[in-house]
Design an enzyme around this catalytic site. Structure first.
Site, mmCIF file in Angstrom:
data_model
loop_
_atom_site.group_PDB
_atom_site.id
_atom_site.type_symbol
_atom_site.label_atom_id
_atom_site.label_comp_id
_atom_site.label_asym_id
_atom_site.label_seq_id
_atom_site.Cartn_x
_atom_site.Cartn_y
_atom_site.Cartn_z
ATOM 1 N N TYR A 15 7.490 4.708 -5.754
ATOM 2 C CA TYR A 15 7.314 3.277 -5.570
ATOM 3 C C TYR A 15 6.469 2.653 -6.690
ATOM 4 C CZ TYR A 15 3.224 5.495 -3.471
ATOM 5 O OH TYR A 15 2.131 6.291 -3.247
ATOM 6 N N SER A 246 -3.326 7.398 -7.815
ATOM 7 C CA SER A 246 -1.978 7.850 -8.130
ATOM 8 C C SER A 246 -1.184 7.999 -6.845
ATOM 9 C CB SER A 246 -2.017 9.194 -8.864
ATOM 10 O OG SER A 246 -2.472 10.221 -8.000
ATOM 11 N N LYS A 247 0.129 7.956 -6.989
ATOM 12 C CA LYS A 247 1.016 8.127 -5.842
ATOM 13 C C LYS A 247 0.822 9.511 -5.226
ATOM 14 C CE LYS A 247 4.249 6.854 -8.734
ATOM 15 N NZ LYS A 247 5.531 6.516 -9.391
ATOM 16 N N ARG A 248 0.663 10.500 -6.080
ATOM 17 C CA ARG A 248 0.573 11.877 -5.597
ATOM 18 C C ARG A 248 -0.721 12.117 -4.821
ATOM 19 N NH1 ARG A 248 1.825 16.364 -9.976
ATOM 20 N NH2 ARG A 248 3.778 15.193 -9.847
ATOM 21 N N GLY A 251 -1.101 8.554 -1.831
ATOM 22 C CA GLY A 251 -0.054 8.173 -0.891
ATOM 23 C C GLY A 251 0.229 6.683 -0.875
#
Length: 494
Positions: A15, A246-248, A251
């Site tokens: 995203y 970060s996305k990782r 979330g």
């Protein structure tokens, strides 16, 4: 005068997150400030991780934030031939060479260098292979990568960063880096430069985590004979533990969609993101689009990292208090018609109203929003805390129930008495409703606040809000009388 052309090049591997949105915003502001162009380029060369869902999410997020682009979206994979041709040009011009070293050989050399406390980097084993040696290895079917041949010059490679000032790196510290994998696919370092050259990018505005790439990319520009863009490296956005968001790692709470779903106003989020690492030089915090474009400059971007103070697990104030405050400001001050459109989407999505009914009561609807918006934090609050104004299936919160209803069990008979008096009023206006409540309190020999606060809890389900009698005026006689006529359901059954 050089035309300002900037780009936002997201990778479609997830995203649109807060950090990416901030980069897009800064590039958008700079382009609009200088009547330039923003190019949207989807860097989809990681075919294993890139998805159409991610592409759609990125485009949808940018549209929601109203960060319009002038060209694109272009897709990096559509220009794969350009990247391959550039690599071949570098080989032909002796700016690159084929490297046949295996991973195992490179790992052993790195381990040995570390053991001897030497600089870890490629040692140039294949740098000076003759054409005959290269041909021999290729004929033997040995796999190879293509490495850029870093000039062996004394001194440093220097450039002026629009945020950080002069940046220097010794040529001796830059190893010959890979630009094409053994499978023939060019790496990001080369693709990014080739695309920026083709798109005539004048300014590269990105995060400081890309700075290690910049010196190597400057060498690529030089070797390809292309003009070098102006670079500006923004500080990173960190969490409270000073980790890069970060996305990782974090979330969905760092996803733009997360804030959209929870009722944040698009420009409020943009206003907040700009202030993460940028200082207007004044005490002003709230900017319209036009104001922010007018005052924005790269020179006022901070050199130090900023902190995004989100709080996973806190359901009400789950994010940075400053973002909440900015969103509250826009809820309270934005044009009522604009607010009405945003709230209407949520009312209809929740099935509270149908469009025809809303159209019939447009004037009342906007007046109600104006009455209740001062205490709300997000658009979600209009369908939760403010649900009682638009629907009859609202809940009474535990705190006001305990404080205003259960504390006075006689309200189960007093409220219906008040309901009857209000039903009989010749004129149902604020003054008459208040007088009726106070008269009944006098007769019952209780404080008026007991009745008035009880009314608030029954009518809205909340402990606080606008003037009680502005509420009755807004809800109207029929709803008020009906809701006060029987409150037995609020008491626990025996």
């Amino acid at each position: 005068m050089v035309e300002v052309r900037v780009r936002f090049p997201p990778s479609p591997t997830g995203y649109l997150h807060i950090g990416g949105a901030r980069t897009a915003l800064i590039n958008w502001l700079f382009a609009r400030k200088h009547q330039g162009k923003l190019i949207l380029r989807i860097e989809d060369t990681d075919t294993e991780r890139s998805t159409q869902e991610s592409i759609d999410g990125i485009l949808d997020g940018l549209r929601w934030l109203e960060l319009d682009w002038d060209e694109g979206p272009y897709f990096q994979t559509d220009f794969a031939d350009d990247h391959v041709r550039a690599a071949q040009q570098l080989l032909n011009d002796n700016h690159a060479y084929r490297c046949f070293c295996t991973k195992e050989e490179l790992d052993r050399k790195r381990e040995l260098a570390m053991a001897n406390k030497q600089t870890v980097g490629y040692d140039g084993t294949c740098r000076n292979l003759s054409p005959a040696e290269v041909a021999e290895k290729e004929a033997a079917g040995l796999p190879s990568v293509i490495r850029f041949k870093v000039p062996r010059r004394p001194g440093t490679l220097a450039y002026t960063d629009q945020v950080l000032g002069t940046i220097e790196r010794a040529y001796s510290e830059i190893e010959d880096f890979v630009i094409v994998r053994s499978n023939g696919k060019p790496l990001y370092l080369l693709c990014n430069v080739v695309d920026d050259i083709r798109d005539r990018i004048s300014h590269v505005i990105r995060g400081q985590d890309h700075m290690t790439n910049t010196t190597r990319q400057l060498l690529l520009y030089e070797a390809l004979g292309a003009p070098v863009p102006v670079f500006a490296h923004m500080p990173l956005t960190l969490d409270l533990q000073k980790r890069k968001i970060s996305k990782r790692s974090h979330g969905e709470i760092v996803a733009v969609q997360f804030y959209r779903e929870r009722g944040f106003i698009p420009w409020a989020l943009c206003n907040f993101l700009c202030l993460l690492g940028w200082n207007p030089g004044t005490e002003q915090e709230f900017f319209s689009r036009e104001e922010l474009i007018e005052v924005f400059s790269l020179e006022r971007i901070s050199k130090v990292n900023s902190v995004f103070n989100f709080k996973p697990g806190d359901q009400k104030f789950f994010t940075d208090p400053k973002l909440i405050a900015i969103n509250e400001h826009y809820l309270r001050t934005m044009d009522l018609s604009d607010l009405g459109e945003l709230v209407e989407e949520r009312l209809l999505a929740d099935g509270i109203w149908d469009p025809a009914y809303l159209d019939q009561r447009r004037e009342w609807y906007l007046a109600t929003l104006d009455l209740i918006r001062d205490r709300f934090h997000t658009l979600d609050d209009f369908t939760t805390l403010g649900r009682a104004y638009f629907a009859d299936d609202y809940s009474v919160e535990a705190k006001p129930l305990k404080k205003n209803i259960l504390k006075h069990p006689d309200l189960v008979t007093w409220m219906p008495q008040l309901s009857q008096r209000l039903a009989a009023l010749s004129s149902f206006d604020q003054a008459n409703v208040e007088q009726a409540a106070r008269d009944l309190a006098d007769e019952l020999e209780i404080k008026p606040g007991i009745l008035i606060n009880g009314m608030r809890t029954v009518l809205t389900g909340q402990l606080a809000g606008p003037s009680m009698f502005a509420i009755t005026d807004t809800l109207g006689r029929d709803k008020v009388v009906a809701r006060l006529s029987d409150i037995s359901h609020l008491y626990p059954s025996n």
